[in-house]
Design an enzyme around this catalytic site. Structure first.
Site: not given
Ligand code: PAF
Length: 282
Positions: A29-31, A35-36, A147, A149, A175, A184
């Site tokens: 969902m960006g930002y 971790g991403h 992990q 979520d 992370v 987060s």
């Molecule tokens: O974990 C997230 O960022 C969201 O729940 C996802 C998996 C991109 C679905 O919108």
């Protein structure tokens, strides 16, 4: 790096990219935070092409939740994705993803009635539905999730199995900052005091882990340790502190096998979650 705002555009990109081999998808969902970026690097390990989706999915937010305020910064996200070596970003708007109000959803049974599902009704239906759409749009060979979520990860794994999606789900460990706080996008909501207070989540999990390692085998006793640790923090408003069995989040009687210890609490406007998993010999 290609940036596609339409489904037709990303499909065409993936069709061409597939000639180079496997395609990995990182739904987000960006930002972005570290971790991403770790998810993107994981995808790159197994796939020559990495596609990242950025879409704040309205379907997974409740009416009183932070859909409107959810942090967004697409310019920064695109720069970070480019630096990390991502090949394409799929960045649709809501009308592209939901041209019609949906008549069909991916309904989650039972696994969404525990943990976050209790205080966020409909959340996992929204997650499963959008992830199924992203899988159908991109048709990745691998999809990478964090992990942190953990409930989302287990539900998606189960959806892939139950609905026969032809892809591999890869999970990447949470992370953390040096003080243990899980990264987060919602940490941005914390003021300085709340930021310090929020470290209680990981501390509660670590305290519970140590108790299990010292021989404690009562689930209520472990949950009590986590509840008491979090409740001792005045800025924390506890949501849950629970133990469930993996992979299907079934209730636990005896503390053995593959377990998840999971906690959630509010710190002001930020609702934060964390978890650890443990394998306990029977
Ligand atoms: O974990 C997230 O960022 C969201 O729940 C996802 C998996 C991109 C679905 O919108």
């Amino acid at each position: 790096m290609e940036v596609c705002q339409t489904i037709a555009g990303i499909r065409e990109y993936v069709r061409r990219a597939r000639e180079r081999g496997a395609v990995g998808l990182v739904p987000t969902m960006g930002y972005f935070h570290e971790g991403h970026l770790t998810l993107m690097r994981e995808a790159a390990k197994v796939c020559p092409t990495v596609v990242v989706s950025i879409f704040v999915n309205p379907l997974q937010f409740g009416p009183t939740e932070d859909f409107r305020d959810y942090p967004r910064d697409s310019e920064r996200d695109l720069a970070l994705a480019r630096e990390t070596g991502v090949h394409a970003v799929f960045m649709p708007d809501t009308a592209e993803m939901y041209p019609l109000s949906p008549a069909l959803y991916v309904e989650v049974e039972r696994m969404d009635t525990v943990l976050c599902g209790r205080s966020r009704p409909g959340h996992f239906r929204g997650v499963a539905t959008v992830v199924a759409k992203l899988f159908n749009i991109v048709r990745p060979d691998s999809a990478v999730f964090g992990q942190k979520d953990a409930q989302q990860l287990q539900i998606i794994r189960r959806m892939v199995r139950d609905l026969n999606f032809d892809l591999e789900v890869r999970a990447v460990p949470t992370v953390r900052d040096s003080d243990g706080l899980a990264l987060s996008s919602r940490n941005i909501y914390l003021n300085a005091e709340q930021r310090v207070a929020a470290t209680v989540l990981f501390r509660s999990l670590e305290t519970a882990r140590r108790a299990i390692q010292s021989g404690e085998r009562s689930r209520p006793a472990i949950e009590k340790i986590m509840v008491e640790t979090i409740s001792a923090e005045p800025l924390a408003e506890l949501d849950y502190a629970s133990v469930y069995r993996l992979p299907d989040l079934e209730p636990v009687d005896s503390l053995d096998g593959e377990l998840i210890l999971a906690v959630a609490a509010r710190f002001g406007k930020a609702r934060l979650i964390d978890n650890i998993t443990m394998r306990i010999p029977g």
